[in-house]
Design a protein around this motif. Structure first.
Motif, PDB file in Angstrom:
ATOM      1  N   MET A  88     -22.850  14.017  -7.984  1.00 25.06           N
ATOM      2  CA  MET A  88     -23.821  15.041  -7.600  1.00 25.06           C
ATOM      3  C   MET A  88     -24.859  15.325  -8.678  1.00 25.06           C
ATOM      4  O   MET A  88     -25.939  15.802  -8.375  1.00 25.06           O
ATOM      5  N   GLU A  89     -24.550  15.004  -9.954  1.00 23.27           N
ATOM      6  CA  GLU A  89     -25.528  15.329 -10.982  1.00 23.27           C
ATOM      7  C   GLU A  89     -26.778  14.469 -10.816  1.00 23.27           C
ATOM      8  O   GLU A  89     -27.897  14.947 -10.981  1.00 23.27           O
ATOM      9  N   GLY A  92     -22.399  18.917   3.170  1.00 25.33           N
ATOM     10  CA  GLY A  92     -22.071  20.331   3.002  1.00 25.33           C
ATOM     11  C   GLY A  92     -22.908  21.197   3.926  1.00 25.33           C
ATOM     12  O   GLY A  92     -22.413  22.149   4.546  1.00 25.33           O
ATOM     13  N   LEU A  97     -22.744  22.382 -10.171  1.00 26.09           N
ATOM     14  CA  LEU A  97     -24.032  21.699 -10.326  1.00 26.09           C
ATOM     15  C   LEU A  97     -25.070  22.659 -10.905  1.00 26.09           C
ATOM     16  O   LEU A  97     -25.764  22.341 -11.871  1.00 26.09           O
ATOM     17  N   PHE A 148     -11.043  16.190   2.184  1.00 30.09           N
ATOM     18  CA  PHE A 148     -11.553  16.338   0.822  1.00 30.09           C
ATOM     19  C   PHE A 148     -10.495  15.902  -0.192  1.00 30.09           C
ATOM     20  O   PHE A 148     -10.788  15.252  -1.187  1.00 30.09           O
ATOM     21  N   LEU A 149      -9.251  16.241   0.083  1.00 32.68           N
ATOM     22  CA  LEU A 149      -8.171  15.887  -0.842  1.00 32.68           C
ATOM     23  C   LEU A 149      -7.733  14.431  -0.668  1.00 32.68           C
ATOM     24  O   LEU A 149      -6.835  13.971  -1.357  1.00 32.68           O
ATOM     25  N   GLY A 150      -8.381  13.719   0.275  1.00 34.00           N
ATOM     26  CA  GLY A 150      -7.997  12.329   0.500  1.00 34.00           C
ATOM     27  C   GLY A 150      -6.771  12.205   1.383  1.00 34.00           C
ATOM     28  O   GLY A 150      -6.130  11.168   1.425  1.00 34.00           O
ATOM     29  N   PRO A 154     -27.764  14.472  -5.962  1.00 32.43           N
ATOM     30  CA  PRO A 154     -27.183  15.674  -5.335  1.00 32.43           C
ATOM     31  C   PRO A 154     -27.173  15.624  -3.804  1.00 32.43           C
ATOM     32  O   PRO A 154     -26.317  16.251  -3.185  1.00 32.43           O
ATOM     33  N   LEU A 179     -24.002  22.002 -14.761  1.00 29.76           N
ATOM     34  CA  LEU A 179     -24.701  20.786 -15.154  1.00 29.76           C
ATOM     35  C   LEU A 179     -26.188  21.017 -15.365  1.00 29.76           C
ATOM     36  O   LEU A 179     -26.774  20.469 -16.296  1.00 29.76           O
ATOM     37  N   GLN A 201      -0.278  11.577  -1.552  1.00 32.72           N
ATOM     38  CA  GLN A 201      -0.899  10.262  -1.384  1.00 32.72           C
ATOM     39  C   GLN A 201       0.087   9.133  -1.634  1.00 32.72           C
ATOM     40  O   GLN A 201       0.078   8.118  -0.957  1.00 32.72           O
ATOM     41  N   PHE A 256     -14.627  24.138  -1.251  1.00 30.58           N
ATOM     42  CA  PHE A 256     -14.930  22.786  -1.724  1.00 30.58           C
ATOM     43  C   PHE A 256     -16.402  22.437  -1.564  1.00 30.58           C
ATOM     44  O   PHE A 256     -16.825  21.375  -1.986  1.00 30.58           O
ATOM     45  N   VAL A 257     -17.193  23.337  -0.958  1.00 27.78           N
ATOM     46  CA  VAL A 257     -18.645  23.168  -0.989  1.00 27.78           C
ATOM     47  C   VAL A 257     -19.225  24.064  -2.078  1.00 27.78           C
ATOM     48  O   VAL A 257     -20.075  23.649  -2.863  1.00 27.78           O
ATOM     49  N   MET A 299     -23.954  15.162  -1.729  1.00 23.98           N
ATOM     50  CA  MET A 299     -23.051  16.263  -1.443  1.00 23.98           C
ATOM     51  C   MET A 299     -23.716  17.302  -0.548  1.00 23.98           C
ATOM     52  O   MET A 299     -23.067  17.922   0.288  1.00 23.98           O
ATOM     53  N   ILE A 300     -25.006  17.499  -0.759  1.00 21.55           N
ATOM     54  CA  ILE A 300     -25.679  18.620  -0.106  1.00 21.55           C
ATOM     55  C   ILE A 300     -25.774  18.432   1.405  1.00 21.55           C
ATOM     56  O   ILE A 300     -25.507  19.371   2.166  1.00 21.55           O
ATOM     57  N   ILE A 332     -18.154  15.083   1.369  1.00 17.52           N
ATOM     58  CA  ILE A 332     -18.414  16.062   0.309  1.00 17.52           C
ATOM     59  C   ILE A 332     -17.694  15.628  -0.966  1.00 17.52           C
ATOM     60  O   ILE A 332     -18.252  15.670  -2.062  1.00 17.52           O
ATOM     61  N   PHE A 368     -10.734  20.219   4.536  1.00 22.98           N
ATOM     62  CA  PHE A 368      -9.918  20.438   3.342  1.00 22.98           C
ATOM     63  C   PHE A 368      -9.014  19.233   3.075  1.00 22.98           C
ATOM     64  O   PHE A 368      -8.955  18.713   1.965  1.00 22.98           O
ATOM     65  N   ARG A 418     -19.491  14.603  -4.421  1.00 24.41           N
ATOM     66  CA  ARG A 418     -19.248  15.450  -5.579  1.00 24.41           C
ATOM     67  C   ARG A 418     -19.239  14.640  -6.872  1.00 24.41           C
ATOM     68  O   ARG A 418     -19.741  15.070  -7.905  1.00 24.41           O
TER      69      ARG A 418
END
Lengths: 345, 289
Positions: free
Chosen positions: B249-250, B260, A188, B226-228, B253, A192, A302, A180-181, B256-257, B242, B223, B246
């Motif tokens: 991130m565009e 991470g 990216l 991340f999935l909530g 960035p 992108l 959820q 997930f990282v 996220m970085i 993260i 993990f 995400r």
């Protein structure tokens, strides 16, 4: 193999020799193939079936004995509605009866209704998503095996050489960057910014590249480490010295002889790895917008859709048990000592 | 007896010396200590809190004011990352302790008592081993209200299996040695022999395995978050940060970085330390590579 016997022996001798070879083949079957088949059924009966029973019992009890109704949501429901709902889903029965019923349903491929998506059965929801996840998982496994084994063997050929350092640094990076990282970073960079690869969906072959790399890299790294260790140990054994002494090329020594023993740790990892790939796929599917199991189970968890999550747990449990059994059989075939040990145990 | 004590002492000191000679392991250890210190103490010295919003400075790039930048609600990312690190380390610590407690006791009893009980206990482990545990944790989260304590216990309860196997193997190797016979002759109770005399001798192997458990626990927490399915907002953890980063991130960035990177650095440090410990505590392996 057809032996050119007639050139050297009389007819009688020929017959004697071919008979002897047939005997040998038969005993080869009895020694090599039959025990593996026996081992397979032994595993199935004493390992796979009990595991599945425990899994269904454990997860079903967990769901049914948990406090709170599965229908408890934001809206308050009247007592009458709740009772009707319970009756409609068969939840008014005693828990053991529910379990037996559920188990009966599972055996017939019926996993019950979804609680949060009215009108859909758990089976339908899983059936539409599972093939995608399986494809993703298998591709990632393949990628991990190819990359991991190549790196591991490369590293073991010359320990502490530059190839070893290169491969092991790469493996260390792989272990420290979870999917997930890695996934978002790859998306990216290659999606992108560079716009080389698509980052959404699951239609064209190009769609598969980034998700498979994101999912498989960490396992490629584990495999590389294990393969290196296994190969190093195998290469230090006496029969390898014999093989080298009789003048075999290094390629044959490594690929033809050492690999069989050297990859055993890797194969032992495949069971856990398959489980990890299937669950790891959840995040990758979320990241790359792939319509797989992750998109079913995450919202289900959820929204506390118990039957749906339960169905997914059982499905993955079944897949894992199947895969573990296969892995054990392959190991038993590669290493006769294992099956002897396990059978006598 | 005296001899044995002397030898085990020198073995421990020797291991420590070997660890300190290993540059990668020492840098891993230092990095890890720094990380823990930063996460525990950092938020106290920060000018911001992890939930303090400032919509006028939303999505700011890293600067002298906000070292890691800010998120879409103008919250300071560095503070959030450090606070998230507290969660990661707390989960790692708690879950590892739970797994240690169950695994060492279970494996110790199984290996020391032996016989039928051992067979039964190991069959149970075999069966449990084949269960899809990540999914069982998800199932637990589904049926119970989500809270951190549950997460700790659930993760710890699924991570003890390998520990139990390893400890059992070690205890079986030790239980027929003279010093255990001596204890039996002295009339010590079984529990005392097991917990005071056998298990301390297994410590080295246990430590090695703990350095493997911690990263896998941290990964599992990240993990789930991340999935909530892990920590809930406005609380942050590396996994949830993260995931939050995400989405944007565009354009931004750094969101996220940085989280991470925090996860990456911690895992790297743990790996270096773990490899170093393994080489230091297990001379056979150390000599090999």
């Amino acid at each position: 193999m057809v032996l050119p016997l007639a050139k050297y022996f009389s007819d009688d001798q020929c017959k004697l020799l071919t008979d002897f070879k047939a005997d040998l083949d038969e005993s080869l079957y009895a020694r090599q193939v039959a025990p593996v088949i026996r081992f397979f059924f032994y595993r199935l009966l004493f390992q796979a079936v009990p595991t599945l029973l425990v899994l269904t019992l454990l997860s079903f009890m967990l769901v049914r004995l948990a406090p709170g109704s599965p229908f408890a949501s934001e809206k308050e429901l009247s007592a009458q509605t709740l009772e009707n709902l319970n009756r409609a889903y068969g939840l008014d029965q005693p828990v053991p009866v529910q379990y037996v019923r559920y188990l009966g349903g599972v055996l017939q491929g019926d996993l019950g209704p979804s609680l949060t998506k009215p009108g859909y059965s758990v089976r339908e929801l899983i059936a539409s998503a599972l093939p995608v996840s399986l494809e993703l998982g298998l591709l990632a496994l393949l990628y991990a095996l190819v990359v991991g084994l190549s790196l591991g063997v490369l590293a073991a050929i010359r320990p502490n050489g530059w190839g070893d350092h290169f491969a092991m640094s790469l493996a260390l990076l792989g272990i420290c960057i979870p999917g997930f990282v890695l996934g978002p970073l790859l998306a990216l960079a290659f999606g992108l910014k560079l716009e080389w690869l698509p980052v959404m969906g699951w239609d064209s072959p190009a769609d598969r590249i980034l998700p498979v790399i994101s999912l498989g890299s960490i396992y490629a790294a584990y495999i590389a480490r294990l393969a290196r260790g296994g190969m190093l140990e195998e290469l230090s054994k006496d029969y390898i010295r014999t093989a080298r002494a009789k003048g075999l090329s290094e390629t044959r020594v490594i690929l033809g002889h050492a690999l069989r023993g050297g990859i055993q740790p890797v194969i032992s990892l495949l069971g856990p790895a398959a489980a990890g790939l299937l669950t790891g796929a959840f995040v990758v599917e979320v990241i790359f917008n792939i319509p797989g199991m992750g998109r079913v189970i995450v919202p289900a968890a959820q929204n506390r859709d118990q039957f749906l999550v339960l169905g997914c747990v059982l499905l993955f449990g079944g897949l894992m048990v199947l895969f573990n059994t296969l892995v054990d059989v392959v190991l038993a075939w590669l290493n006769p000592r294992i099956r002897l040990h396990k059978e006598s145990a | 007896m005296k001899n044995r004590n002397l030898r085990s002492y020198s073995l421990g000191a020797d291991a420590w010396r070997r660890l300190l000679r290993n540059r990668a392991a020492v840098s891993g250890l230092v990095l890890l200590i720094l990380m823990v210190l930063a996460c525990v103490a950092g938020p106290w010295f920060s000018a911001y809190t992890f939930e303090e919003m400032d919509l006028f400075s939303a999505n700011e790039a890293p600067s002298a004011k906000h070292w890691f930048g800010t998120d879409e609600l103008g919250r300071d990312l560095m503070t959030r990352t450090l606070v998230g690190g507290r969660i990661s380390f707390a989960v790692a610590l708690a879950a590892t302790l739970v797994s240690l407690l169950i695994g060492v006791t279970y494996g110790g009893v199984s290996g020391y008592v032996g016989g039928r009980l051992d067979t039964l206990m190991m069959r149970i482990v075999d069966v449990l081993y084949a269960l899809p545990f990540t999914l069982l944790v998800i199932l637990l989260i589904t049926v119970f209200e989500r809270n951190l304590m549950l997460l700790f216990i659930a993760i710890g309860a699924v991570e003890w299996l390998t520990m139990a196997r390893i400890v059992r193997g070690q205890v079986m190797g030790l239980r027929h040695q003279e010093f255990i016979e001596a204890c039996q002759v002295l009339g010590y109770s079984q529990a005392r022999i097991l917990f005071r005399h056998l298990l301390p001798n297994v410590l080295g192997t246990v430590i090695i395995y703990v350095t493997l458990t911690i990263p896998s626990v941290m990964l599992l927490e990240a993990f789930l978050s991340f999935l909530g399915l892990g920590v809930q907002p406005p609380m942050s953890s590396w996994g949830s940060l993260i995931e939050d980063g995400r989405g944007a991130m565009e354009d931004f960035p750094w969101l996220m970085i940085f989280p991470g990177l925090a996860l990456f650095v911690t895992l790297l440090a743990l790996n270096f330390l773990g490899d170093g410990l393994r080489d230091a505590l297990d001379p056979r392996r150390g000599g090999e590579s």
